[in-house]
Design a protein around this motif. Structure first.
Motif, PDB file in Angstrom:
ATOM      1  N   MET A   1      -2.864  -7.847 -40.566  1.00  0.00           N
ATOM      2  CA  MET A   1      -2.413  -6.870 -41.514  1.00  0.00           C
ATOM      3  C   MET A   1      -1.933  -7.572 -42.792  1.00  0.00           C
ATOM      4  N   ILE A   2      -2.244  -6.964 -43.945  1.00  0.00           N
ATOM      5  CA  ILE A   2      -1.722  -7.472 -45.216  1.00  0.00           C
ATOM      6  C   ILE A   2      -1.104  -6.316 -45.992  1.00  0.00           C
TER       7      ILE A   2
ATOM      8  N   PRO B   1       3.735   0.831 -51.595  1.00  0.00           N
ATOM      9  CA  PRO B   1       3.086  -0.249 -50.843  1.00  0.00           C
ATOM     10  C   PRO B   1       2.424   0.354 -49.599  1.00  0.00           C
ATOM     11  N   ILE B   2       1.323  -0.221 -49.195  1.00  0.00           N
ATOM     12  CA  ILE B   2       0.632   0.227 -47.986  1.00  0.00           C
ATOM     13  C   ILE B   2       0.263  -0.988 -47.146  1.00  0.00           C
ATOM     14  N   GLU B   3       0.046  -0.758 -45.882  1.00  0.00           N
ATOM     15  CA  GLU B   3      -0.404  -1.824 -44.985  1.00  0.00           C
ATOM     16  C   GLU B   3      -1.901  -1.660 -44.769  1.00  0.00           C
ATOM     17  N   VAL B   4      -2.624  -2.752 -44.881  1.00  0.00           N
ATOM     18  CA  VAL B   4      -4.074  -2.729 -44.704  1.00  0.00           C
ATOM     19  C   VAL B   4      -4.402  -3.454 -43.395  1.00  0.00           C
TER      20      VAL B   4
ATOM     21  N   CYS C   1      -5.991   0.092 -55.277  1.00  0.00           N
ATOM     22  CA  CYS C   1      -5.005  -0.770 -54.620  1.00  0.00           C
ATOM     23  C   CYS C   1      -5.223  -2.214 -55.054  1.00  0.00           C
ATOM     24  N   THR C   2      -4.153  -2.985 -54.948  1.00  0.00           N
ATOM     25  CA  THR C   2      -4.213  -4.414 -55.207  1.00  0.00           C
ATOM     26  C   THR C   2      -3.315  -5.128 -54.206  1.00  0.00           C
ATOM     27  N   THR C   3      -3.607  -6.379 -53.966  1.00  0.00           N
ATOM     28  CA  THR C   3      -2.738  -7.184 -53.109  1.00  0.00           C
ATOM     29  C   THR C   3      -1.719  -7.967 -53.938  1.00  0.00           C
ATOM     30  N   ILE C   4      -1.795  -7.827 -55.255  1.00  0.00           N
ATOM     31  CA  ILE C   4      -0.842  -8.499 -56.148  1.00  0.00           C
ATOM     32  C   ILE C   4       0.449  -7.689 -56.159  1.00  0.00           C
ATOM     33  N   ALA C   5       1.525  -8.294 -55.710  1.00  0.00           N
ATOM     34  CA  ALA C   5       2.813  -7.591 -55.618  1.00  0.00           C
ATOM     35  C   ALA C   5       3.431  -7.405 -57.002  1.00  0.00           C
TER      36      ALA C   5
END
Length: 106
Positions: A1-2, A16-19, A34-38
């Motif tokens: 999970m990320i 934020p969401i969990e992938v 969506c992006t993984t960049i916080a």
């Protein structure tokens, strides 16, 4: 999970969401919008928005919006009101005494 960060059509952060989902090669499948960049924690943004081209977060809130979040000024306390009233009455008394002295000297 990320962890990923969802944004709306105006590119403003939603949540934020969990992938969990992965493709056949084991890579995480990041949903659209969506992006993984916080988004940065410090300094925090009032309205974080994501620039897709630059791949970075920025402040999208106007100064007017930021100012509207500031707490309204509290009304003066009873002591502050009494101080102002006392100063006003003292000034009036001083003026009356000055006028009496001028009238008495004539």
């Amino acid at each position: 999970m990320i962890q990923a960060y969802e944004y709306n059509q105006q590119n403003e952060l939603i949540r934020p969401i969990e992938v969990f989902e992965r493709d056949d090669e084991g890579n995480y499948i990041i949903p659209e919008q969506c992006t993984t960049i916080a988004p940065p924690n410090n300094p925090s943004f009032y309205k974080a928005a994501f620039d897709v081209k630059k791949q970075q977060w920025y402040e999208s809130a106007t100064q007017e919006y930021i100012d509207s979040l500031k707490p309204a000024l509290l009304p003066p306390s009873d002591i502050e009101l009494l101080k102002k009233q006392n100063a006003f009455l003292s000034k009036q008394l001083t003026q009356l005494l000055a006028m009496q002295k001028v009238g008495a000297s004539d």
